[in-house]
Design a protein around this motif. Structure first.
Motif, PDB file in Angstrom:
ATOM      1  N   ALA A  27       0.817  -1.213   0.000  1.00  0.00           N
ATOM      2  CA  ALA A  27       0.000   0.000   0.000  1.00  0.00           C
ATOM      3  C   ALA A  27       0.852   1.265   0.000  1.00  0.00           C
ATOM      4  O   ALA A  27       0.316   2.380  -0.010  1.00  0.00           O
ATOM      5  N   GLY A  28       2.170   1.116   0.005  1.00  0.00           N
ATOM      6  CA  GLY A  28       3.060   2.267  -0.032  1.00  0.00           C
ATOM      7  C   GLY A  28       3.254   2.938   1.312  1.00  0.00           C
ATOM      8  O   GLY A  28       3.692   4.094   1.377  1.00  0.00           O
ATOM      9  N   LEU A  29       2.992   2.215   2.398  1.00  0.00           N
ATOM     10  CA  LEU A  29       3.148   2.791   3.732  1.00  0.00           C
ATOM     11  C   LEU A  29       4.611   2.740   4.173  1.00  0.00           C
ATOM     12  O   LEU A  29       5.345   1.812   3.827  1.00  0.00           O
ATOM     13  N   ASP A  30       5.004   3.733   4.944  1.00  0.00           N
ATOM     14  CA  ASP A  30       6.330   3.760   5.546  1.00  0.00           C
ATOM     15  C   ASP A  30       6.329   3.182   6.953  1.00  0.00           C
ATOM     16  O   ASP A  30       7.363   2.735   7.448  1.00  0.00           O
ATOM     17  N   ALA A  31       5.159   3.217   7.598  1.00  0.00           N
ATOM     18  CA  ALA A  31       5.075   2.736   8.979  1.00  0.00           C
ATOM     19  C   ALA A  31       3.635   2.359   9.311  1.00  0.00           C
ATOM     20  O   ALA A  31       2.688   2.852   8.686  1.00  0.00           O
ATOM     21  N   ILE A  32       3.500   1.484  10.281  1.00  0.00           N
ATOM     22  CA  ILE A  32       2.208   1.217  10.900  1.00  0.00           C
ATOM     23  C   ILE A  32       2.385   1.331  12.405  1.00  0.00           C
ATOM     24  O   ILE A  32       3.482   1.118  12.937  1.00  0.00           O
TER      25      ILE A  32
END
Length: 254
Positions: A27-32
């Protein structure tokens, strides 16, 4: 980092495994931000560290269940230095969060019977750093009400997947306009009101996620779950647990 200069983070995820991390990266996330129910902070930190990678940072957090089971108010905290139990008064939780300098997020405001109300948000406005304006468990009326609250209270917005299911990750996230490196950077960005966008989908996947998450909510609040939580021993995050050494005895509601 993502392909743009934004820092994309899903600030509220309940589950964590390889599938969750893969979906977040896709999803192109850098962090959760990992904040499971009824789990003590040291265990959350250890699991978050185990799943972190250069491609995806997993940041530990606690969603604190304040008040009683019948009148509980959820508060999401990032950057805790010391553990805080569930089932203490909202006032005591907010005072401790303020003392620790944690970033304080208001998830799903005025949703069902598990959320901070407008009155709560106004009373604790100086402690609450940001208000959630979208998660896929909400219906459009809930999201509209949440956005109105954030605007009226002049609190920066955030969006999250509020994922209790792996497939929900990536449906919504928050995009900051400047790069962030770690937990401390995220806490500072939230506390300082750094510019950000609440990003979410409204197509078929969003509504499929809504249906699945609401079905999970019904299961989660079944009598079977209540029995597991309250009739089969002390939860690890109960204020009577030995881990808290009696510190919150005066604030406990059970």
């Amino acid at each position: 980092m993502s392909d743009t200069d934004e820092f994309r983070v899903d600030p509220h995820v309940k589950v964590l495994d390889e599938q969750v991390c893969r979906r977040a990266r896709n999803a192109g996330l850098d962090a959760i931000v990992y904040a499971p129910h009824f789990t003590r902070l040291p265990e959350i930190r250890a699991r978050a560290e185990a799943y972190s990678s250069p491609e995806l940072r997993v940041i530990p957090a606690r969603e604190i269940f304040t008040g009683s089971w019948q009148d509980r108010k959820h508060v999401l905290a990032i950057g805790l230095s010391d553990p805080i139990p569930d089932f203490i008064s909202l006032e005591a939780a907010m005072a401790e969060l303020d003392r620790q300098g944690a970033a304080v997020l208001a998830p799903h405001p005025e949703f069902a019977t598990v959320s901070l109300t407008e009155a709560d948000l106004r009373e604790h406005r100086d402690v609450v750093d940001t208000v959630e304006v979208f998660n896929p468990k909400h219906l459009p009326t809930h999201n509209h009400r949440a956005r109105t609250l954030a605007e009226d209270l002049d609190r920066p917005p955030f969006a999250s997947s509020y994922a209790h299911l792996p497939d929900s990750v990536g449906v919504a996230y928050t995009a900051f306009e400047e790069p962030l490196e770690d937990e401390a950077d995220l806490v500072a960005a939230l506390a300082d009101g750094v510019a950000r966008r609440a990003v979410y989908r409204n197509g078929f996947r969003r509504w499929r996620t809504t249906a699945a998450e609401l079905a999970h909510l019904c299961w989660e609040n079944s009598w079977q779950k209540i029995d597991r939580l309250f009739l089969q021993g002390i939860e690890p995050t109960h204020p009577d647990h030995i881990a808290y050494d009696g510190k919150f005895d005066d604030a406990a509601v059970y």
